[in-house]
Design an enzyme around this catalytic site. Structure first.
Site, PDB file in Angstrom:
ATOM      1  N   TYR A 175       0.854  -1.191   0.000  1.00 13.69           N
ATOM      2  CA  TYR A 175       0.000   0.000   0.000  1.00 13.69           C
ATOM      3  C   TYR A 175       0.889   1.240   0.000  1.00 13.69           C
ATOM      4  CZ  TYR A 175      -3.505   3.426   1.556  1.00 13.69           C
ATOM      5  OH  TYR A 175      -4.337   4.520   1.658  1.00 13.69           O
ATOM      6  N   ASP A 270       9.328   2.812   0.097  1.00 18.36           N
ATOM      7  CA  ASP A 270       8.244   3.452   0.836  1.00 18.36           C
ATOM      8  C   ASP A 270       8.384   3.039   2.299  1.00 18.36           C
ATOM      9  OD1 ASP A 270       5.986   4.386   2.008  1.00 18.36           O
ATOM     10  OD2 ASP A 270       4.581   3.525   0.561  1.00 18.36           O
ATOM     11  N   LYS A 298       3.870   8.842   9.013  1.00 16.93           N
ATOM     12  CA  LYS A 298       3.637   8.227  10.325  1.00 16.93           C
ATOM     13  C   LYS A 298       4.630   8.726  11.391  1.00 16.93           C
ATOM     14  CE  LYS A 298       0.686   4.895   8.290  1.00 16.93           C
ATOM     15  NZ  LYS A 298       0.724   4.111   7.078  1.00 16.93           N
TER      16      LYS A 298
HETATM   17  C1  LIG Z   1       0.142   4.621   5.681  1.00 20.77           C
HETATM   18  C2  LIG Z   1       0.945   4.388   4.477  1.00 20.77           C
HETATM   19  C3  LIG Z   1       0.923   5.255   3.373  1.00 20.77           C
HETATM   20  C4  LIG Z   1      -0.049   6.401   3.281  1.00 20.77           C
HETATM   21  O1  LIG Z   1       0.163   7.356   4.274  1.00 20.77           O
HETATM   22  P1  LIG Z   1      -1.058   8.335   4.653  1.00 20.77           P
HETATM   23  O2  LIG Z   1      -0.438   9.266   5.632  1.00 20.77           O
HETATM   24  O3  LIG Z   1      -2.128   7.468   5.221  1.00 20.77           O
HETATM   25  O4  LIG Z   1      -1.481   9.011   3.410  1.00 20.77           O
HETATM   26  C5  LIG Z   1       1.808   5.038   2.350  1.00 20.77           C
HETATM   27  N1  LIG Z   1       2.667   3.998   2.371  1.00 20.77           N
HETATM   28  C6  LIG Z   1       2.703   3.127   3.394  1.00 20.77           C
HETATM   29  C7  LIG Z   1       3.703   2.028   3.372  1.00 20.77           C
HETATM   30  C8  LIG Z   1       1.832   3.287   4.467  1.00 20.77           C
HETATM   31  O5  LIG Z   1       1.844   2.385   5.453  1.00 20.77           O
END
Ligand SMILES: *Cc1c(COP(=O)(O)O)cnc(C)c1O
Length: 464
Positions: A175, A270, A298
């Site tokens: 994701y 990511d 995060k």
């Molecule tokens: C949470 C998440 C996102 C998206 O971040 P948001 O702040 O919710 O837009 C992107 N990549 C990874 C791996 C994530 O866990």
């Protein structure tokens, strides 16, 4: 006030709360014990799609309704009806120091007193960027944004601009936020709701998203061999944590580094979840891989909305205003958000030689205890762990990709989830999410969780 400390509540909450076959399904979830949450959710459903501002919060996967949070402290969440939960969701990752850490709260309070937003540069932005670079040497330059979604979509735009190529490779079950290009076989809420391909994403956009199975280097190599001159980048969760937790297999990340270099594509890590989580310097420190670009979110915001992307200086120099790749944000580098991020990262930086070892030790103790409890209940379970990140799959086989994750028993997880919740332990309301241990989760909280897990695995066993 707190009527159901973990393990003290026994079964009374379950029959009301849980639609897990022990009682009639409750369409609005919360029963007599959760009257305020139920009322709020009914109200919310009238004014917000699904009653929530982000899909997985709706408890749809586990067939019920969410509790509404009144406050939080340390390892604990308190709902509107006065129940207390040991929190293994931790706001989906940011709260590595636990809820309402006094230093973080004070930093935000102080910053707020000086004004909430200026739309002009501040010292805090420079300091946070320097701290990020210290933790992630590959991020020679950094741009702050407001979310992980913004970070990944901006990094992708930059990769396309820098290479002059339209396509990219992502992995099924990974994701990367909700930008159009990434909503193809995405994990997290998209998996939970069974809409890996969202309506509203133009087919032309999705066509440039190439998908390979996680941990499958051969599939990536095949894509490169077939259309290498079209591929701008490979983006990967270096530890997959949005289809449950799936660690990279030996050689997978190194293989991606080799293939991207060989074909002139960029490697994007990511690290929105793994950054400052699996090590101070994220998965790239842990696995010793240097990506071209990295996205953060995060933890970098300490519980306030922050994302960041960065990487090689020659690439980041292409971002406006030093280059032509446009990307901007009214609230980017917001002073309250920078204050929360700075307070959090300063603590992590100071304690990095001890805090990550300690978090791993506690998580390992929890995972080992869960494994014992599952075995005692005769439940086949996989508990992949990387640092303070772990997952729970009801599966006989180790899970190495999205298919494996989807093959695990959702029904067993659902039963486990509700029984744990009734005992005051809050795990993600979906098996396709990670569990997070924070510095506020002490041995006492872990023991209470393990005591509750014995019952919960018995409940899960009935589904298998
Ligand atoms: C949470 C998440 C996102 C998206 O971040 P948001 O702040 O919710 O837009 C992107 N990549 C990874 C791996 C994530 O866990």
């Amino acid at each position: 006030m707190t009527r159901n400390g973990c393990g003290t509540k026994g079964m009374e909450g379950v029959s009301d709360r849980s639609p897990d076959g022990l009682a009639a399904p409750a369409p609005c979830g919360a029963g007599a014990d959760w009257p305020r949450s139920r009322r709020l959710f009914e109200q919310a459903l009238q004014v917000m799609p699904g009653g929530v501002n982000s899909p997985v919060r709706a408890f749809q996967h586990v067939g019920g309704a969410p509790f509404f949070v009144a406050r939080a402290q340390g390892a604990y969440l308190y709902d509107e009806d006065g129940h207390r939960y040991i929190d293994y969701v931790c706001s989906w990752g940011p709260l590595i120091l636990g809820h309402a850490h006094p230093v973080v709260v004070e930093a935000v309070r102080e910053a707020a007193g000086r004004g909430t937003s200026y739309g002009a540069p501040t010292a805090a932005e420079v300091e946070l960027a320097e701290l990020v670079r210290r933790a992630f040497p590959s991020m020679e330059m950094v741009r702050m944004v407001n979310s992980g979604t913004e970070a990944t979509m901006s990094a992708l735009r930059l990769a396309r601009a820098a290479t002059g190529r339209p396509r990219f490779i992502k992995f099924s079950g990974n994701y990367h936020g909700h930008a159009d290009s990434f909503l193809v076989q995405a994990g997290s809420g998209a998996t939970t709701l069974g809409v890996p391909d969202s309506p509203g994403v133009p087919a032309a956009v999705a066509a440039d998203t190439l998908v390979a199975p996680y941990n499958d280097l051969d599939a990536v190599e095949t894509l490169f061999r077939q259309q290498g001159d079209q591929i701008a980048a490979v983006i990967v969760e270096p530890v997959a944590a949005n289809m449950g937790v799936v660690p990279p297999q030996e050689g997978f990340l190194a293989g991606l580094r080799r293939l991207t270099s060989q074909y002139g594509a960029l490697l994007i890590f990511d690290e929105v979840i793994t950054g400052f989580r699996v090590a101070f310097g994220g998965a790239q420190e842990l696995y010793k891989i240097r990506p071209d670009l990295t996205t953060l979110g995060k933890i970098v915001g300490g519980g306030l909305p922050v994302g960041a992307y960065g990487g090689r200086r020659d690439l980041m120099a292409k971002v406006a205003p030093s280059g032509p790749v446009y990307q901007a944000g009214t609230l980017a580098g917001n002073p309250l958000a920078m204050a929360a991020g700075l307070a959090t990262l300063r603590i992590l930086a100071e304690q990095k030689d001890t805090i990550y070892t300690e978090l791993s030790r506690r998580t390992a103790r929890l995972v080992a205890g869960l494994e014992r409890a599952a075995r005692a209940a005769g439940v086949p379970v996989q508990l992949p762990q990387v640092g303070s990140l772990f997952g729970i799959f009801f599966s006989r086989q180790p899970v190495r990709d999205y298919q494996g994750a989807l093959a695990s028993s959702g029904e067993a997880y659902r039963r486990f989830f509700w029984r744990m919740l009734a005992s005051g332990c809050y795990f993600a309301p979906s098996p396709f999410e990670a569990a997070f241990v924070s510095a506020a989760h002490g041995d006492a909280e872990i023991q209470t969780t393990l005591d509750a897990a014995r019952d919960a695995f018995q409940a899960a066993a009935e589904a298998l």
